[in-house]
Design a protein around this motif. Structure first.
Motif, PDB file in Angstrom:
ATOM      1  N   HIS A  95       0.843  -1.201   0.000  1.00 56.14           N
ATOM      2  CA  HIS A  95       0.000   0.000   0.000  1.00 56.14           C
ATOM      3  C   HIS A  95       0.875   1.246   0.000  1.00 56.14           C
ATOM      4  N   GLU A  99       1.294   4.148  -2.864  1.00 54.98           N
ATOM      5  CA  GLU A  99       1.057   5.568  -2.575  1.00 54.98           C
ATOM      6  C   GLU A  99       2.230   6.419  -3.065  1.00 54.98           C
ATOM      7  N   CYS A 179      -6.381   9.036   3.059  1.00 57.52           N
ATOM      8  CA  CYS A 179      -6.347   7.580   2.917  1.00 57.52           C
ATOM      9  C   CYS A 179      -6.744   6.918   4.228  1.00 57.52           C
ATOM     10  N   HIS A 183      -1.142   2.004   7.665  1.00 52.36           N
ATOM     11  CA  HIS A 183       0.155   2.455   7.163  1.00 52.36           C
ATOM     12  C   HIS A 183       1.330   2.078   8.049  1.00 52.36           C
TER      13      HIS A 183
HETATM   14 ZN    ZN Z   1      -3.923   4.720   0.546  1.00 53.96          ZN
END
Ligand code: ZN
Length: 213
Positions: A95, A99, A179, A183
């Motif tokens: 992810h 990004e 988002c 993360h």
């Molecule tokens: Zn994202």
């Protein structure tokens, strides 16, 4: 409303909580670490109270989990949630890699438009509306992404609007990116990325992203 512990601590793979509602095969819980497909990031795999989760979905701000029929759970039951950590960590690394590639693509090709993105366990992809072969810019994007990854920068992730559960991530030198995914703490965790171009139609370019350690 389910408390999304995967945002406060995306590194938790086990959590004690309680069932809050049961509708047939579907349950909701008080707190959760189990991510439900959203923003292109696939759902986690795992269990609730020892029962396999077959489907995790968002219903407004609520998260709903479908278990095997005959799960026998009732509201108020204490349960342990476990997730497949290997899968989650791969999703988190891919992810963030995606990004980063997206932000660098925007910087490199001014008028480029993202039309889709998907993050799976083995690879991520971003689709663009773009009339030219995108492969010419991939080496530059890959090099720049590695510089950022290896700089070991902290990744901030927090609420921009807590009531509506809107989140963002941010690293130095970039604007905040909205988002709601899970993360990494540090760019270095992404590892080494490999980019591949795929032409998926007229005026449609895809970048596939792979990570390795
Ligand atoms: Zn994202």
């Amino acid at each position: 409303m389910t408390e999304k512990v995967f945002w406060q601590d995306p590194y938790l793979a086990r959590l004690e909580t309680r069932i809050t509602s049961v509708t047939g095969d579907e349950v909701t819980v008080e707190r959760t670490i189990f991510y439900a497909f959203s923003g292109g990031q696939e759902s986690d795999d795992g269990t609730i109270g020892g029962r396999r989760v077959l489907l995790a979905r968002k219903d407004g701000l609520e998260l709903v989990y479908r278990l095997e029929p005959g799960h026998g759970l009732k509201p108020g039951d204490p349960v342990t949630i476990t997730i497949d950590w290997e899968r989650r960590y791969a999703l988190m690394r891919l992810h963030f890699a995606a990004e980063l590639v997206l932000e660098l693509a925007y910087r490199t090709l001014e008028s480029i438009q993202k039309i889709g993105a998907h993050i799976a366990q083995d690879k991520a992809r971003i689709d663009f509306d773009w009339g030219e072969n995108i492969s010419s810019v991939l080496p530059a994007i890959q090099t720049e992404a590695h510089t950022i990854i290896q700089s070991g920068q902290a990744i901030t992730s927090a609420f921009s609007d807590e009531i509506n559960e809107a989140r963002y991530w941010e690293i130095a030198g970039f604007a905040r990116v909205p988002c709601g995914g899970t993360h990494l703490r540090n760019t270095r965790e992404v590892g080494t990325i490999t980019l591949k171009r795929k032409n998926v139609g007229s005026h449609k370019e895809r970048i596939e992203i792979f990570v390795s350690s």
